[in-house]
Design an enzyme around this catalytic site. Structure first.
Site, PDB file in Angstrom:
ATOM      1  N   CYS A  26      -1.572   5.726   8.967  1.00 45.64           N
ATOM      2  CA  CYS A  26      -1.539   4.715   8.844  1.00 45.64           C
ATOM      3  C   CYS A  26      -3.186   4.938   8.173  1.00 45.64           C
ATOM      4  CB  CYS A  26      -2.082   3.014   9.908  1.00 45.64           C
ATOM      5  SG  CYS A  26      -3.259   3.941  10.797  1.00 45.64           S
ATOM      6  N   ARG A  56       0.664  -0.954  -0.216  1.00 38.91           N
ATOM      7  CA  ARG A  56      -0.175  -0.129   0.173  1.00 38.91           C
ATOM      8  C   ARG A  56       0.598   1.094  -0.031  1.00 38.91           C
ATOM      9  NH1 ARG A  56      -5.369   0.490   4.788  1.00 38.91           N
ATOM     10  NH2 ARG A  56      -5.386   1.692   2.885  1.00 38.91           N
TER      11      ARG A  56
END
Length: 272
Positions: free
Chosen positions: A230, A175
């Site tokens: 995050c 990611r």
């Protein structure tokens, strides 16, 4: 900074005169069945805490998927969980503390002095011979805790954009590189951020790695003030807990990638 973790054995052997409040924070992205997992088996006396509704404000593109909750609401929730002034609070999940760390961070941010993550979570409790309870626990007596938000550092998108220090991206490496993006509108990472997947905080048993291993891990990212993000401010709290366990303070960017990627004015980087 205070202790961050507690082992299953130490939790089981706590003296009877220690007032402990147990919070079950079983939540995982894509798994809506946390309440059922709790009913199927939990540490006796634990109260189920809903991350989506009790540990976060409603999602909004401008704020992210898990904005920090309103302090007054958080206090009402904490009191409904039975937390009293001076209690030791132990939080756990079944995924190495990845979601329980959100409760740890919020309560520490709000001024609760003694909050611990059960190291290894429910699997460690079972492995240590701890009993399980099923069904719902009786509603606890309402607590009296007074929360004082602001006790841990927080940064916003503007601060992150000009961060003069170490900015850690706690998402999975693919990611970070922008190869996949299952949830948010743009793939990639905040320019200047370093990939530091939260999963690397844990050993093969889902427990936090030894202090020396964590020190070596984070030293490799360089020196300076640390900020962590995050996807939506959940697993970043785990990173901050890992750092706190070795005596290092780090700031949380609560909006994280879910806020940053929704703002077309914010630049995006891809690749390693």
């Amino acid at each position: 900074m205070g202790a961050v973790l507690i082992s299953a054995e130490d939790l089981r052997d706590l003296p009877a005169d220690v007032s402990v409040r147990l919070l079950d924070v079983r939540w995982a992205l894509g798994d809506p069945d946390g309440p059922q997992h709790y009913l199927d088996g939990h540490v006796p006396g634990a109260i189920f805490v809903d991350l989506e509704t009790e540990l976060a404000a409603p999602p909004a593109p401008a704020l992210g998927r898990h904005p920090l909750p309103d302090p007054d609401r958080l206090q009402r929730c904490a009191r409904s969980w039975g937390i009293r002034t001076g209690d030791t609070v132990v939080v756990y999940d079944a995924i190495g503390g990845m979601s329980a760390a959100r409760a740890w961070w919020l309560l520490r941010w709000a001024g609760v002095a003694d909050v611990r993550i059960l190291d290894g979570g429910l699997p460690a409790w079972i492995a240590a011979g701890g009993p399980l309870a099923t069904g719902a626990e009786p509603d606890p007596e309402p607590g009296d805790v007074d929360l004082r938000p602001g006790q841990l550092p927080v940064v916003d998108a503007d601060a992150v954009a000009s961060w003069d220090g170490v900015l850690l991206d706690a998402r999975a490496a693919e990611r970070y590189r922008g190869e996949v993006e299952p949830v948010d509108p743009r793939a990639g990472h905040i320019p200047g951020a370093l990939s530091a997947p939260t999963a690397a905080n844990l050993d093969a048993d889902g427990r936090f790695r030894a202090a020396d291993a964590l020190r070596e891990r984070f030293a490799a990212y360089g020196s300076g003030p640390i900020a962590v993000y995050c996807g939506s401010g959940v697993t970043a709290a785990h990173q901050i807990a890992a750092l706190a366990s070795i005596g290092v303070e780090a700031a949380l960017y609560p909006g994280s990638w879910s806020q940053w990627s929704n703002d077309p004015e914010r630049p995006v980087a891809t690749g390693a």
